[in-house]
Design an enzyme around this catalytic site. Structure first.
Site, PDB file in Angstrom:
ATOM      1  CB  THR A  29      -0.914   0.054   1.246  1.00  0.00           C
ATOM      2  OG1 THR A  29      -0.118  -0.207   2.406  1.00  0.00           O
ATOM      3  CG2 THR A  29      -2.029  -0.981   1.154  1.00  0.00           C
ATOM      4  CG  LEU A 115      12.771  -9.313   9.561  1.00  0.00           C
ATOM      5  CD1 LEU A 115      13.441  -9.998  10.743  1.00  0.00           C
ATOM      6  CD2 LEU A 115      11.284  -9.123   9.839  1.00  0.00           C
ATOM      7  CB  SER A 116      13.264  -3.102   6.759  1.00  0.00           C
ATOM      8  OG  SER A 116      13.436  -2.042   5.871  1.00  0.00           O
ATOM      9  CB  SER A 118      17.974  -1.821   3.020  1.00  0.00           C
ATOM     10  OG  SER A 118      16.567  -1.866   2.947  1.00  0.00           O
ATOM     11  CD  GLU A 150      16.288   0.711   0.388  1.00  0.00           C
ATOM     12  OE1 GLU A 150      16.524   1.019   1.576  1.00  0.00           O
ATOM     13  OE2 GLU A 150      15.808  -0.388   0.069  1.00  0.00           O
ATOM     14  CG  ASP A 162      10.838  -0.892   4.424  1.00  0.00           C
ATOM     15  OD1 ASP A 162       9.688  -1.202   4.792  1.00  0.00           O
ATOM     16  OD2 ASP A 162      11.445  -1.455   3.494  1.00  0.00           O
TER      17      ASP A 162
HETATM   18  P1  ADP Z   1      15.956  -6.150   3.600  1.00  0.00           P
HETATM   19  O1  ADP Z   1      15.930  -4.663   3.729  1.00  0.00           O
HETATM   20  O2  ADP Z   1      14.592  -6.740   3.521  1.00  0.00           O
HETATM   21  O3  ADP Z   1      16.780  -6.825   4.630  1.00  0.00           O
HETATM   22  P2  ADP Z   1      17.217  -5.440   1.146  1.00  0.00           P
HETATM   23  O4  ADP Z   1      17.553  -6.229  -0.067  1.00  0.00           O
HETATM   24  O5  ADP Z   1      16.338  -4.272   0.990  1.00  0.00           O
HETATM   25  O6  ADP Z   1      16.633  -6.481   2.200  1.00  0.00           O
HETATM   26  O7  ADP Z   1      18.541  -4.908   1.838  1.00  0.00           O
HETATM   27  C1  ADP Z   1      19.615  -5.785   2.087  1.00  0.00           C
HETATM   28  C2  ADP Z   1      20.905  -5.085   1.706  1.00  0.00           C
HETATM   29  O8  ADP Z   1      21.178  -4.017   2.628  1.00  0.00           O
HETATM   30  C3  ADP Z   1      22.106  -5.997   1.791  1.00  0.00           C
HETATM   31  O9  ADP Z   1      22.289  -6.731   0.595  1.00  0.00           O
HETATM   32  C4  ADP Z   1      23.235  -4.988   2.037  1.00  0.00           C
HETATM   33  O10 ADP Z   1      23.642  -4.388   0.839  1.00  0.00           O
HETATM   34  C5  ADP Z   1      22.556  -3.920   2.895  1.00  0.00           C
HETATM   35  N1  ADP Z   1      22.786  -4.198   4.324  1.00  0.00           N
HETATM   36  C6  ADP Z   1      21.842  -4.300   5.269  1.00  0.00           C
HETATM   37  N2  ADP Z   1      22.390  -4.566   6.481  1.00  0.00           N
HETATM   38  C7  ADP Z   1      23.726  -4.620   6.296  1.00  0.00           C
HETATM   39  C8  ADP Z   1      24.861  -4.879   7.139  1.00  0.00           C
HETATM   40  N3  ADP Z   1      24.722  -5.131   8.433  1.00  0.00           N
HETATM   41  N4  ADP Z   1      26.085  -4.872   6.558  1.00  0.00           N
HETATM   42  C9  ADP Z   1      26.224  -4.637   5.251  1.00  0.00           C
HETATM   43  N5  ADP Z   1      25.208  -4.403   4.425  1.00  0.00           N
HETATM   44  C10 ADP Z   1      23.965  -4.395   4.912  1.00  0.00           C
HETATM   45 MG    MG Z   2      15.087  -3.310   2.325  1.00  0.00          MG
END
Ligand code: ADP
Ligand code: MG
Length: 356
Positions: A29, A115-116, A118, A150, A162
């Site tokens: 949404t 679980l975000s 990113s 992002e 998020d």
């Molecule tokens: P989600 O946000 O659902 O976990 P995403 O694909 O949106 O999945 O984000 C994951 C990406 O964020 C990873 O591939 C990496 O590039 C970055 N990221 C998140 N946490 C970390 C971390 N602790 N160390 C390095 N990169 C991270």
């Molecule tokens: Mg994400």
């Protein structure tokens, strides 16, 4: 794992952290200007920072055991560093001066499980920069800068949910958010209930392409209905004139927004569970973003005593599901379900409550 001192040869000057989030209701949404209802999870991302004594930014992630150095002036980069550099660049675009930095990331938010992680990384980074450099930015701006980072630097067309959840939500309540106006309300969890989130173990392979396609379908539906966004439709009947599959896509968004708005009136755990179940059916049948493994897991949860309701959470095409369960029962329910789920040939694992 090496610590900050070992990586950068000096101690950190400051640190900040931010949580991951799980969305309880209001899926797909946020890019329709609609309503969402996330909560923060116990897992957090922490960044430690210091000023670098050369003309480069240096970023290290403990989870990836990876170090990246980028010239202060170099506009972009790749991988995890793009999220961090993105935060720096959007602040610079907004007029702030950011000196070369050492930044160390460590996190208990699982990456890529919905679980975000990113957003947790972006919000932690921006909080760390605010603290280190005394920037005059508030928590909403932090969420907005994180989203811009992002979109513009990591290339992910995300909504604002998020980052708002990571920046503003806590683990003891639900954050109602109107993604158009950013009006928000902190709501208590339904009495006697707690959250359980389980990863299905199915990777979100089609998530990127499927997500973009759904976004495009929603835009098309809004255009045909002559509204700015599907958020502007309240009556599900209004979508009946649309051609398929736009009719079902729009019906999901309209009914999902109504489910979130119903929670604003104050609902029992039982009713909240029913809304979650209806959300899953809508995501599965109308929005078509579920996969068989998620349907199996959600059905197992839904038929288990002590579970008020369950649904897939996040973009879908794999990833996680979330359930509202009787307080104190999440661990027992999870271990029972995970054993049964394994018999179907999949391997899931518990995300929330956090396993110490
Ligand atoms: P989600 O946000 O659902 O976990 P995403 O694909 O949106 O999945 O984000 C994951 C990406 O964020 C990873 O591939 C990496 O590039 C970055 N990221 C998140 N946490 C970390 C971390 N602790 N160390 C390095 N990169 C991270
Ligand atoms: Mg994400």
């Amino acid at each position: 794992m090496p610590d900050f001192q070992q990586i950068f040869g000096q101690p950190p000057q400051t640190e900040a952290s931010a949580p991951g989030r799980v969305n309880l209701l209001g899926e797909h949404t946020d890019y329709n200007d609609g309503f969402v209802l996330p909560t923060a999870i116990p897992q957090r991302t922490t960044v430690q920072l210091s000023l670098s004594n050369d003309s480069q930014h240096h970023f290290y992630s403990q989870e990836l055991d990876q170090k990246v150095s980028i010239s202060e002036k170099h506009p972009t980069t790749e991988g995890f560093a793009s999220y961090i550099l993105g935060c720096i660049r959007v602040l610079e675009t907004a007029g702030y001066t950011i000196p070369p930095l050492n930044l160390y990331v460590n996190s208990s938010v699982p990456m890529g499980s919905g679980l975000s992680s990113s957003a947790a990384l972006e919000v932690a980074t921006l909080r760390g920069l605010r603290k280190l450099l005394n920037l005059n930015i508030d928590d909403i701006q932090i969420a907005q800068f994180g989203q811009q980072a992002e979109i513009q630097y990591a290339g992910v067309q995300c909504g604002i949910m998020d980052q708002m959840a990571s920046s503003l939500a806590d683990t003891n309540s639900m954050l109602f958010l109107d993604t158009r106006t950013l009006e928000r309300r902190v709501l208590p969890f339904p009495a006697g209930a707690e959250i359980l989130a389980i990863d299905s173990g199915v990777p979100r392979t089609l998530a990127g392409s499927g997500y973009n396609q759904r976004r495009a379908e929603c835009e098309e539906a809004a255009k045909l209905l002559k509204v700015k966004a599907l958020r502007d439709i309240a009556d599900p009947q209004a979508v009946e004139i649309l051609p398929e599959p736009l009719r079902r896509r729009a019906r999901h968004v309209v009914t999902e927004n109504n489910r979130v708005l119903e929670v604003l009136q104050g609902v029992s755990a039982i009713r909240f569970g029913e809304l979650m179940n209806a959300s899953h059916a809508s995501l599965r049948d109308d929005y078509e973003v579920s996969v068989p493994a998620l349907d199996t897991l959600v059905a197992m949860l839904q038929e288990t005593p002590g579970v008020f309701g369950a649904r897939l959470t996040g973009a879908g095409f794999g990833g996680a599901c979330v359930a509202l369960v009787e307080e104190g029962k999440a661990d027992a329910i999870a271990s029972n379900i995970l054993t049964r789920y394994e018999n179907t040939g999949n391997k899931g694992h518990i995300l929330v409550p956090e396993i110490p």
